[in-house]
Design a protein around this motif. Sequence first.
Motif, PDB file in Angstrom:
ATOM      1  N   SER A   1      -7.311   6.795   6.303  1.00 44.84           N
ATOM      2  CA  SER A   1      -7.362   7.628   5.110  1.00 44.84           C
ATOM      3  C   SER A   1      -7.775   9.055   5.479  1.00 44.84           C
ATOM      4  CB  SER A   1      -8.329   6.984   4.094  1.00 44.84           C
ATOM      5  OG  SER A   1      -8.178   7.556   2.820  1.00 44.84           O
TER       6      SER A   1
ATOM      7  N   GLU B   1      -2.727   5.131   7.190  1.00 44.99           N
ATOM      8  CA  GLU B   1      -2.591   5.757   5.874  1.00 44.99           C
ATOM      9  C   GLU B   1      -3.447   7.022   5.767  1.00 44.99           C
ATOM     10  OE1 GLU B   1      -2.585   3.368   2.368  1.00 44.99           O
ATOM     11  OE2 GLU B   1      -1.462   1.742   3.300  1.00 44.99           O
TER      12      GLU B   1
ATOM     13  N   ASN C   1      -4.204  11.196   5.630  1.00 45.00           N
ATOM     14  CA  ASN C   1      -3.708  12.275   4.785  1.00 45.00           C
ATOM     15  C   ASN C   1      -2.805  13.228   5.558  1.00 45.00           C
ATOM     16  OD1 ASN C   1      -6.300  11.229   3.577  1.00 45.00           O
ATOM     17  ND2 ASN C   1      -5.713  12.665   1.969  1.00 45.00           N
TER      18      ASN C   1
ATOM     19  N   ASP D   1      -1.274  12.625  -0.660  1.00 40.44           N
ATOM     20  CA  ASP D   1      -2.143  11.556  -0.169  1.00 40.44           C
ATOM     21  C   ASP D   1      -3.585  11.732  -0.638  1.00 40.44           C
ATOM     22  OD1 ASP D   1      -0.103  10.294   1.339  1.00 40.44           O
ATOM     23  OD2 ASP D   1      -0.365  11.758   2.941  1.00 40.44           O
TER      24      ASP D   1
ATOM     25  N   ALA E   1       0.242   0.953   7.782  1.00 40.48           N
ATOM     26  CA  ALA E   1       0.063   0.999   6.332  1.00 40.48           C
ATOM     27  C   ALA E   1      -0.056  -0.417   5.783  1.00 40.48           C
ATOM     28  CB  ALA E   1       1.241   1.717   5.671  1.00 40.48           C
TER      29      ALA E   1
ATOM     30  N   SER F   1       0.489  -0.518  -0.454  1.00 36.58           N
ATOM     31  CA  SER F   1       0.219   0.917  -0.583  1.00 36.58           C
ATOM     32  C   SER F   1       1.166   1.802   0.218  1.00 36.58           C
ATOM     33  CB  SER F   1      -1.232   1.213  -0.156  1.00 36.58           C
ATOM     34  OG  SER F   1      -1.539   0.598   1.085  1.00 36.58           O
TER      35      SER F   1
ATOM     36  N   TRP G   1       2.344   6.387   0.535  1.00 33.55           N
ATOM     37  CA  TRP G   1       1.901   7.199   1.674  1.00 33.55           C
ATOM     38  C   TRP G   1       2.964   8.253   1.962  1.00 33.55           C
ATOM     39  CZ3 TRP G   1       1.135   5.176   7.375  1.00 33.55           C
ATOM     40  CH2 TRP G   1       0.395   6.118   8.106  1.00 33.55           C
ATOM     41  N   ASP G   2       2.610   9.515   1.848  1.00 35.14           N
ATOM     42  CA  ASP G   2       3.567  10.613   1.991  1.00 35.14           C
ATOM     43  C   ASP G   2       3.647  11.066   3.449  1.00 35.14           C
ATOM     44  OD1 ASP G   2       5.419  12.522   1.217  1.00 35.14           O
ATOM     45  OD2 ASP G   2       3.891  14.008   0.713  1.00 35.14           O
ATOM     46  N   VAL G   3       4.382  10.285   4.243  1.00 34.52           N
ATOM     47  CA  VAL G   3       4.537  10.596   5.665  1.00 34.52           C
ATOM     48  C   VAL G   3       5.785  11.456   5.854  1.00 34.52           C
ATOM     49  CG1 VAL G   3       4.767   9.658   7.996  1.00 34.52           C
ATOM     50  CG2 VAL G   3       3.493   8.381   6.243  1.00 34.52           C
TER      51      VAL G   3
ATOM     52  N   HIS H   1      -4.446  -0.342   0.631  1.00 32.97           N
ATOM     53  CA  HIS H   1      -5.058   0.741   1.403  1.00 32.97           C
ATOM     54  C   HIS H   1      -6.306   0.289   2.159  1.00 32.97           C
ATOM     55  CE1 HIS H   1      -5.842   4.895   2.472  1.00 32.97           C
ATOM     56  NE2 HIS H   1      -7.039   4.838   1.913  1.00 32.97           N
TER      57      HIS H   1
END
Length: 260
Positions: free
Chosen positions: A77, A101, A103, A108, A199, A203, A207-209, A228
């Motif tokens: 995180s 996961e 940021n 995120d 991940a 969740s 997750w904005d990868v 998460h």
Amino acid sequence: MKKAAPLVMIHGLMGSLNFYAPHERIRAVAVHTPDLIGYGRLKDTREPVITLASQVAHVVRYLDEQVGEPCVLLGHSVGGAIAMLAAQAAPERVRGVINVEGNFTLADAFWCRKIAALSDEAWHAEHARLVADPEKWLANGGIALTPQRVEWAREALANQPPETIRAMARAVVKETGDSAYLARVRSVVECGTPLFLLAGERSASGWDVPDWVRAVARDYVIQKDVGHMMMLEQPDDFCGIVEEMVVRLGRASQLHSFIA
């Protein structure tokens, strides 16, 4: 033959990562679970302003003073952002990164943005409710209640004062929202630092990868039937996945050394 690199695990907004005893579940390598500034054993540490930069400097000092050799950095995180920035700040100390996961963008940071926007009075009231009701916190995350999970949740929620959480939330919003942040992350992967992504199944979709991160990652593993807080839900499965990633990094490093 080179020994496997130590594993240094950086916790997220609610620390630490000691609660499920990863050092007992991961046997192939030495495991470190340091507290960030303001957390756990360092909750009384006086830091004028807690920022991602100050946490990164703290992690790098830990690597220098307590690890003393190139390691694999795992960040969960918010800790994922710190791990990436620490790898950028001290590449000679980092053999690879496992981003759990972490940021990458403000997308995120939903919870951090919510906390950062609250008044002091509102946040302290919300924090008191969280600490008093770990069962509700777990249920809101879709986590089935068991006595062990409730105890671990209680420990995680009480590990740090509300001021630390608030400062970290504000730092995440400010620093990951800066365009320079992703440029620093990109520099880590472009210099060849091995990257693994991990991940939870429930969740992962949130997750904005960035596509370019996925493209360079050695692997993107989705742990089944968890969200998460996968290490709280299924710690054995989580540690097994992480251990396998560390071992793979060690084998790749040995092969590279042999070829060189």
